[in-house]
Design a protein around this motif. Structure first.
Motif, PDB file in Angstrom:
ATOM      1  N   SER A  74      -1.029  37.678  73.532  1.00 39.98           N
ATOM      2  CA  SER A  74      -0.039  38.248  72.542  1.00 39.98           C
ATOM      3  C   SER A  74       0.896  39.258  73.035  1.00 39.98           C
ATOM      4  O   SER A  74       1.964  39.732  72.398  1.00 39.98           O
ATOM      5  CB  SER A  74      -0.938  38.899  71.576  1.00 39.98           C
ATOM      6  N   TYR A 111      -4.751  36.957  71.370  1.00 40.05           N
ATOM      7  CA  TYR A 111      -4.753  36.746  69.926  1.00 40.05           C
ATOM      8  C   TYR A 111      -6.381  36.640  69.440  1.00 40.05           C
ATOM      9  O   TYR A 111      -7.290  36.125  70.194  1.00 40.05           O
ATOM     10  CB  TYR A 111      -3.964  35.396  69.438  1.00 40.05           C
ATOM     11  N   ASP A 112      -6.605  36.929  68.315  1.00 38.42           N
ATOM     12  CA  ASP A 112      -7.977  37.114  67.707  1.00 38.42           C
ATOM     13  C   ASP A 112      -8.261  35.445  67.572  1.00 38.42           C
ATOM     14  O   ASP A 112      -9.700  35.359  67.739  1.00 38.42           O
ATOM     15  CB  ASP A 112      -7.888  37.665  66.332  1.00 38.42           C
ATOM     16  N   ASP A 113      -7.653  34.548  67.511  1.00 38.10           N
ATOM     17  CA  ASP A 113      -7.890  33.042  67.370  1.00 38.10           C
ATOM     18  C   ASP A 113      -8.434  32.582  68.652  1.00 38.10           C
ATOM     19  O   ASP A 113      -8.512  31.285  68.832  1.00 38.10           O
ATOM     20  CB  ASP A 113      -7.232  32.214  66.406  1.00 38.10           C
ATOM     21  N   ALA A 114      -8.299  33.101  69.695  1.00 41.17           N
ATOM     22  CA  ALA A 114      -8.461  32.382  71.039  1.00 41.17           C
ATOM     23  C   ALA A 114      -9.873  32.107  71.367  1.00 41.17           C
ATOM     24  O   ALA A 114     -10.843  32.883  70.772  1.00 41.17           O
ATOM     25  CB  ALA A 114      -8.154  33.410  72.034  1.00 41.17           C
ATOM     26  N   TYR A 140      -3.133  41.722  76.416  1.00 41.72           N
ATOM     27  CA  TYR A 140      -3.803  41.495  74.985  1.00 41.72           C
ATOM     28  C   TYR A 140      -3.830  40.206  74.533  1.00 41.72           C
ATOM     29  O   TYR A 140      -2.894  39.192  74.645  1.00 41.72           O
ATOM     30  CB  TYR A 140      -3.012  42.558  73.935  1.00 41.72           C
ATOM     31  N   SER A 143      -0.920  30.767  76.114  1.00 43.92           N
ATOM     32  CA  SER A 143      -0.544  30.846  74.664  1.00 43.92           C
ATOM     33  C   SER A 143      -1.246  31.660  73.756  1.00 43.92           C
ATOM     34  O   SER A 143      -1.016  32.220  72.848  1.00 43.92           O
ATOM     35  CB  SER A 143      -0.652  29.322  74.112  1.00 43.92           C
ATOM     36  N   ILE A 144      -2.652  32.111  74.570  1.00 45.95           N
ATOM     37  CA  ILE A 144      -3.462  33.341  73.683  1.00 45.95           C
ATOM     38  C   ILE A 144      -2.889  34.539  73.953  1.00 45.95           C
ATOM     39  O   ILE A 144      -3.685  35.527  73.676  1.00 45.95           O
ATOM     40  CB  ILE A 144      -4.780  32.827  73.989  1.00 45.95           C
ATOM     41  N   PRO A 192      -7.282  44.395  69.295  1.00 51.21           N
ATOM     42  CA  PRO A 192      -7.510  43.138  69.745  1.00 51.21           C
ATOM     43  C   PRO A 192      -8.279  42.993  71.156  1.00 51.21           C
ATOM     44  O   PRO A 192      -8.754  44.099  71.732  1.00 51.21           O
ATOM     45  CB  PRO A 192      -5.871  42.792  70.285  1.00 51.21           C
TER      46      PRO A 192
END
Length: 302
Positions: free
Chosen positions: A158, A64-67, A62, A155-156, A121
């Motif tokens: 989750s 993150y939405d800000d990726a 999964y 880092s993206i 997500p």
């Protein structure tokens, strides 16, 4: 050729003389072959279905939405390069919602349609070559960090969700089913061996005078043994023939009509009837021959 006909005639004569035990042995072979005829397709279908289910097990990562798109593309390349990974499919938020709507029905589907925002997500579905490698791939995506806790390779990410528990359950259940079915088949084969051997033993006892005369006139050991071997083979052939006939009737009248409406029944037809007939006939003949051979070795002293 004359000897062969002689052996067959002697075997048939012995079967007529010992009608009751011969019929009992044939009935046992019929029952054993019938059950094997059901167990073999069930084992084959369960193995095939298990293989299909195991091949569909995936690992889901999964995001993150800000990726950003660049980060998603870079992560996809990195995931494709991992060992044992056969494919990586990107699932966007819109597609995830469509998949969810296709899986639910009734009130849940209405509730989903009333959502103002999409809470699902983005993710990657990672296909693997073997479910046993789920743990290794999961560790590649989330290796231990300096603190010892899992740290994602990007880092993206989750979170990571694998199906290791489902794979373990599938493996344990199918292994248990196979063990039970194999034990049942083994017990049936042992019972068949004992009954066929008992039939040959009674035949030897009834013809002990003939055996003594044959020994006195110089008959070889195998000349004396062959009629008894053919007797066992005939018992196996008759039993297998009757059982195969019953299985064919059941296939035509029950399995074939139901296979069009029930997937569970259709799975039993993954194995062809001709290979099944060959397996059952060979098993019945082998059991009968083995039963004859064991009995001859123990009770025919020539």
């Amino acid at each position: 050729m004359r000897r062969l006909l002689f052996f067959i005639r002697e075997a048939l004569r012995a079967l007529r003389r010992n009608a009751a035990p011969s019929v009992a042995a044939i009935v046992t072979i019929v029952v054993t072959t019938l059950l094997l005829g059901v167990l073999v397709p069930v084992l084959h279908a369960s193995a095939s279905k298990t293989s299909d289910v195991r091949s569909q097990i995936e690992l889901r990562t999964y995001l993150y939405d800000d990726a950003s798109k660049g980060e998603i593309t870079a992560l996809q390349k990195k995931l494709k390069g991992l060992p044992h990974v056969t494919g990586v499919q990107y699932i966007g938020k819109a597609k995830a919602l469509r998949i969810l709507r296709g899986r639910v029905k009734g009130d849940l589907q209405k509730s989903i349609s009333q959502l103002k925002d999409n809470p699902l997500p983005r993710s990657f579905n990672i296909s693997i070559d073997d479910p046993n490698n789920l743990g290794a791939i999961h560790q590649e995506i989330e290796p231990p960090g300096p603190s010892g806790k899992p740290q994602p390779i990007s880092s993206i990410i989750s979170g990571v969700n694998d199906s290791s528990q489902e794979a373990s359950k599938i493996r344990s259940v199918t292994d248990a089913i196979k063990i039970v079915l194999v034990l049942i088949a083994a017990l049936l084969l042992i019972a068949s061996l004992m009954l066929v051997g008992n039939t040959i033993r009674l035949s030897i006892y009834a013809r002990r005078r003939e055996v003594e005369v044959m020994r006195l006139v110089g008959a070889t050991n195998w000349f004396i043994r062959w009629p008894f071997v053919f007797e066992g083979l005939i018992v196996g052939l008759l039993g297998a023939g009757i059982a195969i006939g019953i299985l064919w009737v059941g296939k035509v009248t029950i399995v074939d009509p139901l296979s069009n409406n029930f997937n569970l029944v259709a799975n039993l037809q993954t194995m062809g009837f001709a290979p099944l007939v060959a397996i059952l006939a060979g098993a019945a003949m082998a059991v009968s021959a083995l039963g004859s051979g064991v009995t001859l070795r123990r009770f025919l002293r020539v």
